[in-house]
Design an enzyme around this catalytic site. Sequence first.
Site, PDB file in Angstrom:
ATOM      1  N   ALA A  56       0.842  -1.198   0.000  1.00  0.00           N
ATOM      2  CA  ALA A  56       0.000   0.000   0.000  1.00  0.00           C
ATOM      3  C   ALA A  56       0.880   1.252   0.000  1.00  0.00           C
ATOM      4  O   ALA A  56       0.595   2.226  -0.713  1.00  0.00           O
ATOM      5  CB  ALA A  56      -0.930   0.003   1.210  1.00  0.00           C
ATOM      6  N   ASP A  57       1.955   1.238   0.771  1.00  0.00           N
ATOM      7  CA  ASP A  57       2.915   2.337   0.744  1.00  0.00           C
ATOM      8  C   ASP A  57       3.533   2.495  -0.642  1.00  0.00           C
ATOM      9  O   ASP A  57       3.616   3.593  -1.192  1.00  0.00           O
ATOM     10  CB  ASP A  57       4.036   2.084   1.753  1.00  0.00           C
ATOM     11  CG  ASP A  57       3.725   2.624   3.139  1.00  0.00           C
ATOM     12  OD1 ASP A  57       2.824   3.467   3.262  1.00  0.00           O
ATOM     13  OD2 ASP A  57       4.376   2.187   4.100  1.00  0.00           O
ATOM     14  N   LEU A  58       4.016   1.383  -1.191  1.00  0.00           N
ATOM     15  CA  LEU A  58       4.709   1.441  -2.473  1.00  0.00           C
ATOM     16  C   LEU A  58       3.795   1.923  -3.589  1.00  0.00           C
ATOM     17  O   LEU A  58       4.174   2.759  -4.420  1.00  0.00           O
ATOM     18  CB  LEU A  58       5.275   0.057  -2.820  1.00  0.00           C
ATOM     19  CG  LEU A  58       6.373  -0.446  -1.880  1.00  0.00           C
ATOM     20  CD1 LEU A  58       6.699  -1.901  -2.182  1.00  0.00           C
ATOM     21  CD2 LEU A  58       7.622   0.409  -2.006  1.00  0.00           C
TER      22      LEU A  58
END
Length: 405
Positions: A175-177
Amino acid sequence: MTAPLAGLRVFDLTRILAGPTCTQLLGDLGAEVIKIERPGQGDDTRKWGPPYVQDAAGNDTETSAYYLSANRNKRSVTLDIATQEGQRLARQLIQQSDIVVENFKTGGLKKYGLSYDDVKEIAPHIIFCSITGFGQTGPYASRAGYDYLAQGMGGIMSLTGEPEGEPMKVGVGIADLMCGMYASSAILAALHHREKTGEGQHIDLALLDTQVSWLTYEGLNYLTSGDLPKRRGNEHPNIVPYKTMPASDGYFILAVGNDSQFAKFCAEAGSPELAEEPRFATNAARVRNRDALYPLLDAITAKREMQDWVDALNARGVPCGPVNTVDRVFADPQVQHRKMQIQMDYPDAGNGRIDLIGNPIGFSQTPVSYRQHPPKMGEHTDAVLQEALGLDAEAITRLRDQGVI
């Protein structure tokens, strides 16, 4: 050759992973990225280890592998924006920048006079990208957000894992990436808009929104049918056969995307009649009858070695491949040919070099470049303040003595 974003300056107020992923990509594409870090503390991920880079004596340095993964092509400047002088310097640097990327909590920069509403008054050209857990608006806007929360709340964990197992997160902070990737795309679109109109703008990105957006076909399966998607382990909800298959010495991936490929697989498997049987002749039929088909295929593939299947099926044009461990990934000749493992000079490392994962983008005219190793905290403070703001050594020393830098 000039990198595509050469000449652009990014004022980087991000830490952890989503924001640094975005700004590293902009840096790979040629932008000058000034990473702002709090004096004495820096990016949290600098200490997220082990493993750490080791020096010549084999001792751990203060630089983690996690930090290295998202911070090349940046220059680190220590600046305490909690001080008035730090805020003044930040505003001056922003005025000379094209892009601001930040991942403070919603409203967190307002108390420093560095919110978008504050900045646009002095830099109307600025493209200001805010990355938060839940966005700038809505009932959850004030909450802190992390990748793990976004994976759970955004539904991907309900789709990941074995059918009878517990919900499972993806093995990296996806989700961050992905939020970092969306941020870089949004920034490039905003740059195009500014090129035509001269206008800067605010970009509002949230981990949760990003996670929901890449539910993609499983999300649409639900919105179309009203049926909740199920965890299927390594199977696919809409394609059969599409899973890990047992071999006599391990497992391989079989990824049949159409009926012609299924017929080729069946021919190689010595069971051409399976491709003609009404229950299995079309993908729609195979999806409906997966519970009948997979035991038959498992019994067939388990009789031959993994590499035998991989070689034979690839020769027939049937997509398949091994399930590699990470060491085998970087030893793979295709991965090596595509230069997905790179080295950069790094003085603190025992051998003077560090290994990093390469950028996957290939340009014919404006290639990505690896110009600056992930910086030590504050490594470029003096140089940036001299170059960008014209401060002399005496002024810089005074700022350091005051704890501003």
